[in-house]
Scaffold this motif. Sequence first.
Motif, PDB file in Angstrom:
ATOM      1  N   GLN A 128      44.535  -4.276  43.688  1.00  0.00           N
ATOM      2  CA  GLN A 128      45.002  -3.267  44.665  1.00  0.00           C
ATOM      3  C   GLN A 128      44.550  -3.596  46.118  1.00  0.00           C
ATOM      4  O   GLN A 128      43.108  -3.685  46.095  1.00  0.00           O
ATOM      5  CB  GLN A 128      44.900  -2.063  43.975  1.00  0.00           C
ATOM      6  N   ARG A 129      45.360  -3.350  47.080  1.00  0.00           N
ATOM      7  CA  ARG A 129      44.638  -3.415  48.532  1.00  0.00           C
ATOM      8  C   ARG A 129      44.334  -1.964  48.794  1.00  0.00           C
ATOM      9  O   ARG A 129      45.246  -1.207  48.607  1.00  0.00           O
ATOM     10  CB  ARG A 129      45.642  -4.096  49.325  1.00  0.00           C
ATOM     11  N   ILE A 130      43.237  -1.734  49.614  1.00  0.00           N
ATOM     12  CA  ILE A 130      42.970  -0.543  50.125  1.00  0.00           C
ATOM     13  C   ILE A 130      42.519  -0.598  51.385  1.00  0.00           C
ATOM     14  O   ILE A 130      41.637  -1.407  51.812  1.00  0.00           O
ATOM     15  CB  ILE A 130      41.639   0.055  49.282  1.00  0.00           C
ATOM     16  N   ARG A 131      43.236   0.088  52.361  1.00  0.00           N
ATOM     17  CA  ARG A 131      42.782   0.149  53.865  1.00  0.00           C
ATOM     18  C   ARG A 131      41.744   1.204  53.944  1.00  0.00           C
ATOM     19  O   ARG A 131      42.140   2.414  53.297  1.00  0.00           O
ATOM     20  CB  ARG A 131      44.202   0.340  54.723  1.00  0.00           C
ATOM     21  N   VAL A 132      41.263   1.012  54.990  1.00  0.00           N
ATOM     22  CA  VAL A 132      40.133   2.087  55.351  1.00  0.00           C
ATOM     23  C   VAL A 132      40.074   2.226  56.986  1.00  0.00           C
ATOM     24  O   VAL A 132      40.052   1.314  57.784  1.00  0.00           O
ATOM     25  CB  VAL A 132      38.781   1.881  54.494  1.00  0.00           C
ATOM     26  N   TRP A 133      40.217   3.453  57.384  1.00  0.00           N
ATOM     27  CA  TRP A 133      40.110   3.714  58.836  1.00  0.00           C
ATOM     28  C   TRP A 133      38.843   4.547  58.979  1.00  0.00           C
ATOM     29  O   TRP A 133      38.002   4.781  58.135  1.00  0.00           O
ATOM     30  CB  TRP A 133      41.349   4.626  59.251  1.00  0.00           C
ATOM     31  N   VAL A 134      38.348   4.181  60.279  1.00  0.00           N
ATOM     32  CA  VAL A 134      36.904   4.921  60.754  1.00  0.00           C
ATOM     33  C   VAL A 134      37.007   6.559  60.615  1.00  0.00           C
ATOM     34  O   VAL A 134      36.232   7.011  60.096  1.00  0.00           O
ATOM     35  CB  VAL A 134      36.417   4.270  62.088  1.00  0.00           C
ATOM     36  N   ASP A 135      37.878   6.947  61.449  1.00  0.00           N
ATOM     37  CA  ASP A 135      37.684   8.533  61.490  1.00  0.00           C
ATOM     38  C   ASP A 135      39.191   9.017  61.574  1.00  0.00           C
ATOM     39  O   ASP A 135      39.595   9.639  62.746  1.00  0.00           O
ATOM     40  CB  ASP A 135      36.840   9.018  62.780  1.00  0.00           C
ATOM     41  N   PRO A 136      40.068   8.938  60.802  1.00  0.00           N
ATOM     42  CA  PRO A 136      41.382   9.322  60.774  1.00  0.00           C
ATOM     43  C   PRO A 136      41.659  10.646  60.937  1.00  0.00           C
ATOM     44  O   PRO A 136      40.718  11.326  60.491  1.00  0.00           O
ATOM     45  CB  PRO A 136      42.040   8.526  59.524  1.00  0.00           C
ATOM     46  N   PRO A 137      42.848  11.226  60.918  1.00  0.00           N
ATOM     47  CA  PRO A 137      43.146  12.539  60.847  1.00  0.00           C
ATOM     48  C   PRO A 137      42.975  12.957  59.340  1.00  0.00           C
ATOM     49  O   PRO A 137      42.882  12.099  58.551  1.00  0.00           O
ATOM     50  CB  PRO A 137      44.892  12.598  60.971  1.00  0.00           C
ATOM     51  N   GLU A 138      42.682  14.298  59.204  1.00  0.00           N
ATOM     52  CA  GLU A 138      42.097  14.864  57.674  1.00  0.00           C
ATOM     53  C   GLU A 138      43.207  14.538  56.947  1.00  0.00           C
ATOM     54  O   GLU A 138      44.522  14.621  56.863  1.00  0.00           O
ATOM     55  CB  GLU A 138      41.968  16.362  57.791  1.00  0.00           C
ATOM     56  N   GLY A 139      42.704  14.041  55.566  1.00  0.00           N
ATOM     57  CA  GLY A 139      43.633  13.535  54.573  1.00  0.00           C
ATOM     58  C   GLY A 139      43.873  12.157  54.540  1.00  0.00           C
ATOM     59  O   GLY A 139      44.251  11.628  53.498  1.00  0.00           O
ATOM     60  N   TYR A 140      43.732  11.507  55.677  1.00  0.00           N
ATOM     61  CA  TYR A 140      44.144   9.949  55.449  1.00  0.00           C
ATOM     62  C   TYR A 140      42.913   9.184  54.969  1.00  0.00           C
ATOM     63  O   TYR A 140      41.608   9.916  55.036  1.00  0.00           O
ATOM     64  CB  TYR A 140      44.718   9.501  56.929  1.00  0.00           C
ATOM     65  N   THR A 141      43.130   7.788  54.906  1.00  0.00           N
ATOM     66  CA  THR A 141      42.384   7.123  54.008  1.00  0.00           C
ATOM     67  C   THR A 141      40.850   6.625  54.948  1.00  0.00           C
ATOM     68  O   THR A 141      40.822   5.958  55.590  1.00  0.00           O
ATOM     69  CB  THR A 141      42.784   5.824  53.700  1.00  0.00           C
ATOM     70  N   ASP A 142      39.868   7.435  55.142  1.00  0.00           N
ATOM     71  CA  ASP A 142      38.587   7.241  55.591  1.00  0.00           C
ATOM     72  C   ASP A 142      37.744   6.650  54.434  1.00  0.00           C
ATOM     73  O   ASP A 142      38.436   6.190  53.354  1.00  0.00           O
ATOM     74  CB  ASP A 142      37.816   8.434  56.154  1.00  0.00           C
ATOM     75  N   ARG A 143      36.528   6.463  54.942  1.00  0.00           N
ATOM     76  CA  ARG A 143      35.605   5.589  53.777  1.00  0.00           C
ATOM     77  C   ARG A 143      35.629   6.354  52.459  1.00  0.00           C
ATOM     78  O   ARG A 143      35.621   5.768  51.330  1.00  0.00           O
ATOM     79  CB  ARG A 143      34.253   5.649  54.443  1.00  0.00           C
ATOM     80  N   GLU A 144      35.425   7.618  52.496  1.00  0.00           N
ATOM     81  CA  GLU A 144      35.191   8.403  51.045  1.00  0.00           C
ATOM     82  C   GLU A 144      36.538   8.224  50.159  1.00  0.00           C
ATOM     83  O   GLU A 144      36.672   8.165  49.089  1.00  0.00           O
ATOM     84  CB  GLU A 144      34.700   9.674  51.441  1.00  0.00           C
ATOM     85  N   ARG A 145      37.586   8.429  51.027  1.00  0.00           N
ATOM     86  CA  ARG A 145      38.947   8.147  50.201  1.00  0.00           C
ATOM     87  C   ARG A 145      39.182   6.787  49.740  1.00  0.00           C
ATOM     88  O   ARG A 145      39.628   6.711  48.590  1.00  0.00           O
ATOM     89  CB  ARG A 145      39.812   8.886  51.048  1.00  0.00           C
ATOM     90  N   ALA A 146      38.666   5.967  50.508  1.00  0.00           N
ATOM     91  CA  ALA A 146      38.950   4.616  49.963  1.00  0.00           C
ATOM     92  C   ALA A 146      38.030   4.120  48.943  1.00  0.00           C
ATOM     93  O   ALA A 146      38.449   3.527  47.879  1.00  0.00           O
ATOM     94  CB  ALA A 146      38.408   3.538  51.424  1.00  0.00           C
ATOM     95  N   LEU A 147      36.965   4.750  48.823  1.00  0.00           N
ATOM     96  CA  LEU A 147      36.020   4.613  47.745  1.00  0.00           C
ATOM     97  C   LEU A 147      36.371   5.371  46.650  1.00  0.00           C
ATOM     98  O   LEU A 147      36.628   4.747  45.443  1.00  0.00           O
ATOM     99  CB  LEU A 147      34.690   5.352  48.248  1.00  0.00           C
ATOM    100  N   ALA A 148      37.292   6.562  46.507  1.00  0.00           N
ATOM    101  CA  ALA A 148      37.891   6.988  45.653  1.00  0.00           C
ATOM    102  C   ALA A 148      39.050   6.227  45.007  1.00  0.00           C
ATOM    103  O   ALA A 148      39.256   5.972  43.739  1.00  0.00           O
ATOM    104  CB  ALA A 148      38.290   8.425  45.959  1.00  0.00           C
ATOM    105  N   LEU A 149      39.663   5.597  45.821  1.00  0.00           N
ATOM    106  CA  LEU A 149      40.807   4.673  45.351  1.00  0.00           C
ATOM    107  C   LEU A 149      40.273   3.376  44.667  1.00  0.00           C
ATOM    108  O   LEU A 149      40.663   2.989  43.705  1.00  0.00           O
ATOM    109  CB  LEU A 149      41.765   4.506  46.729  1.00  0.00           C
ATOM    110  N   GLY A 150      39.175   3.119  45.014  1.00  0.00           N
ATOM    111  CA  GLY A 150      38.483   1.894  44.557  1.00  0.00           C
ATOM    112  C   GLY A 150      37.987   2.312  42.982  1.00  0.00           C
ATOM    113  O   GLY A 150      38.173   1.374  42.318  1.00  0.00           O
ATOM    114  N   ARG A 151      37.431   3.361  43.074  1.00  0.00           N
ATOM    115  CA  ARG A 151      37.130   3.760  41.465  1.00  0.00           C
ATOM    116  C   ARG A 151      38.297   3.782  40.625  1.00  0.00           C
ATOM    117  O   ARG A 151      38.120   3.489  39.435  1.00  0.00           O
ATOM    118  CB  ARG A 151      36.443   5.176  41.471  1.00  0.00           C
ATOM    119  N   ARG A 152      39.362   4.418  40.962  1.00  0.00           N
ATOM    120  CA  ARG A 152      40.847   4.421  40.430  1.00  0.00           C
ATOM    121  C   ARG A 152      41.179   3.104  40.036  1.00  0.00           C
ATOM    122  O   ARG A 152      41.843   2.727  38.799  1.00  0.00           O
ATOM    123  CB  ARG A 152      41.716   5.156  41.041  1.00  0.00           C
ATOM    124  N   ALA A 153      41.164   2.284  40.929  1.00  0.00           N
ATOM    125  CA  ALA A 153      41.464   0.720  40.878  1.00  0.00           C
ATOM    126  C   ALA A 153      40.878   0.115  39.816  1.00  0.00           C
ATOM    127  O   ALA A 153      41.463  -0.447  38.868  1.00  0.00           O
ATOM    128  CB  ALA A 153      41.480  -0.038  42.265  1.00  0.00           C
TER     129      ALA A 153
END
Length: 381
Positions: free
Chosen positions: A79-104
Amino acid sequence: MPSPLSRRSVFAAAAGGLVLSGTGTLSAQAQGKRQGLSVRGADLSFLLQLEEAGVRYRDRQGRTGTAEKILAAAGANYQRIRVWVDPPEGYTDRERALALGRRAKRAGLKIVLDPHYCDFWADPGKHPIPAGWPTELPALAEKVRTYTRDLIRAFAAQGTPVDIFQMGNEITAGILWPVGQLYPAEGPQRWSEFATLLKAGITGARQGSAGRPLPVMLHIDRGGKLEDTRWFFDNITELDVPFDIIGQSYYPMWHGSLADLEANLRDSVSRYRKPVLVAETSYPWTLEDGDGYENLITDDSALPDVGRFPATEAGQAGYYEALRKVLAGIPGGRGLGFLAWEPAWIPGVGWEPGAGAPNDNLTQFDFTGRALASIRAYRRP
């Protein structure tokens, strides 16, 4: 800044038997064990937002499940996971990327990490420096190194270590403009600055992996364009940027036919002695629109192989089968595989706040969340 690891180091990714030598070839041991493609996966970076919007997914038998588990059951292993530095709310920042990583990892998938080094979308047409980052080369390079190091460490610390590190997203025109820009409106191409930034990120990734082998991919958007690919990687090689995998975006509507792709990939593995990975791809299963927001592909005249692969569910499945065949035929087992781009991005979430999804007909789930026949392309054999 510490020097990158020697190119003669051996890098390994356990999934799919992927073992890379310092010259980018598959080891004899890996070639002997390989069955099918080593990398069969997808970028699912919108997944959390889609679920929050109420989207649900079903497999081919109609059973409800999460998108990553449906693809894993079909044979996906990355699974590829992109991560942005400071995106609009809800989009994939570091914490959301980490959550996707746990699910992957729970789904049994390895991780390709794709930092954009931007606050939001980065591609060959734009790559602005994040708002809170330095703008002078020495400080910017140091920020790239420490940001990357800390990101890789964070994935490892939660028990989901990164398996392939992608240094930037479609970096054909450089990164972190204007400092590392290759096509400025005025002045020379900034190859030296670009290479400094790449080396900083790669060094940070190696530091963050703390000795664990971590293959590095450089990703451009020239799938079927041989001369453009040579131009980029000839320069990268001359500047001694260390990397292990050549990543290509390949969208037939923009990057030529499958024959063009095959010629380019074969040339790359011969010229640079590195394996190749189609790091992004997709194909339409319909020309209809699912959300009232105009799609990128509305006319099958944009598809170079439309006679073989019409914009239908069967045509899409045929495209992925043909892509598998191209990759499996790359000499020396150096065609690693493919990553479908956002195959679960059905209507429900826009590419930016307030917008729609411009590629909801390029997914591998229909507008209702039912898996399409093309997910069979993730199978191992």
